[in-house]
Scaffold this active site. Structure first.
Site, PDB file in Angstrom:
ATOM      1  N   CYS A  61      -5.101  -4.878  -7.214  1.00 48.73           N
ATOM      2  CA  CYS A  61      -5.344  -4.466  -5.823  1.00 48.73           C
ATOM      3  C   CYS A  61      -6.634  -3.652  -5.783  1.00 48.73           C
ATOM      4  O   CYS A  61      -7.706  -4.156  -6.062  1.00 48.73           O
ATOM      5  CB  CYS A  61      -4.147  -3.720  -5.271  1.00 48.73           C
ATOM      6  SG  CYS A  61      -3.604  -2.292  -6.232  1.00 48.73           S
TER       7      CYS A  61
ATOM      8  N   ARG B  86      -0.548  -1.013  -5.421  1.00 50.06           N
ATOM      9  CA  ARG B  86       0.110  -2.128  -4.737  1.00 50.06           C
ATOM     10  C   ARG B  86       0.422  -3.268  -5.722  1.00 50.06           C
ATOM     11  O   ARG B  86       1.445  -3.932  -5.608  1.00 50.06           O
ATOM     12  CB  ARG B  86      -0.784  -2.640  -3.602  1.00 50.06           C
ATOM     13  CG  ARG B  86      -0.851  -1.725  -2.398  1.00 50.06           C
ATOM     14  CD  ARG B  86      -1.842  -2.211  -1.353  1.00 50.06           C
ATOM     15  NE  ARG B  86      -3.222  -2.012  -1.774  1.00 50.06           N
ATOM     16  CZ  ARG B  86      -4.290  -2.418  -1.088  1.00 50.06           C
ATOM     17  NH1 ARG B  86      -4.128  -3.082   0.041  1.00 50.06           N
ATOM     18  NH2 ARG B  86      -5.511  -2.181  -1.533  1.00 50.06           N
TER      19      ARG B  86
END
Length: 289
Positions: free
Chosen positions: A247, A252
């Site tokens: 990410c 994430r």
């Protein structure tokens, strides 16, 4: 584990626990409930009764080198939180468990055996109006936490590994927003640019935003069949693939690493925590828009 989780078809359902399970184990001395958020003000405002705070930036990162704690400091952190090697650690947090999955991933780097996520995180716990408190608990570890060498090869991808992965046309999953993937934005919505000079994505990566793995209303993970439709039907992954997820700084993508590794049972998934903050500034690294 709780109602519903065992019926979703996950490869390793025990790695998820329900809010019911957590409430039933609030006083279990073998279980430590741990809240891990991005916002440092969230835990002091209220938290699950008996939960301790694990701040990924303050508690898990080296203050000078862009890296995680060494073995001695990690062991000291675990002991401070009352966590022993045989403690069941249950993580939960905000934003549908990004930061708790990031902390989960880091605990696995250090080889903690029994780590789980609370399905739905704070979102679902608060929706169900379960008890919260401002009281900060203090625990003493039942035994000193051992110093363990961090494993940076099995589930972590460093830039040299990713460069070779790209060269070999390996499978890459970009879990950022479509705007970040296309290069329209250099940062996540509502966040400052963290220094990336170029926009776009790593050459050959497929876009599967992390949030597609959860039901947005409750924060609970989708069923294995729904996840396979996304990651296999749309993104073309197979369980035999070597997969690298990324990410902007790895938070994430740790969520997607968790989904592929534990919910779908992929045996060879790595999280590239250098992610776009590193790749977007890396000289000679191939990008696409």
């Amino acid at each position: 584990m709780g109602t519903g989780i065992t019926s979703r078809g996950y490869a390793y359902p025990d790695v998820l626990v329900s809010c019911d399970w957590v409430q039933e184990h609030l006083k279990d001395p073998k279980v430590r409930i741990v809240e891990s958020n991005e916002d440092p003000l969230l835990y002091p405002s209220n938290h699950i009764v008996g939960a301790v705070e694990l701040d990924w930036a303050r508690d898990l990162n080296d203050p000078i080198v862009r890296d995680y704690l060494n073995a001695e400091k990690f062991a000291a952190t675990m002991s401070r939180l009352g966590i022993s090697p045989d403690t069941t650690v249950v993580l939960y947090g905000d934003r549908n468990n990004w930061w708790s999955s990031f902390s989960f991933w880091i605990l696995k780097l250090f080889g903690h055996a029994d780590v789980r996520l609370m399905d739905g995180g704070r979102l679902l716990w608060e929706q169900q109006k379960r008890p919260l408190t401002r009281e900060i608990p203090k625990y003493t570890a039942a035994q000193p936490y051992p110093t363990r060498v961090r494993d940076d090869k099995t589930i972590r991808a460093m830039r040299e590994v990713v460069l070779e992965h790209v060269k070999n046309r390996g499978k890459l999953i970009d879990v950022r927003s479509p705007e970040e993937f296309s290069g329209k934005k250099l940062h996540m919505e509502g966040y400052p640019n963290e220094g990336a000079l170029r926009g776009g994505h790593i050459a050959g990566a497929r876009s599967v935003p992390w949030s597609r793995a959860v039901n947005t209303d409750t924060g609970e993970f989708k069923t294995a069949a729904e996840l396979k439709a996304i990651y296999e039907g749309e993104a073309g992954l197979r369980s035999s693939d070597e997969v690298v997820a990324y990410c902007r700084i790895g938070e994430r993508s740790s969520h997607t690493w968790f989904v592929l590794t534990y919910l779908l049972g992929y045996p060879n998934v790595k999280n590239y925590d250098g992610s776009w903050t590193e790749w977007g500034n890396l000289v000679g690294a191939p990008i696409e828009k």
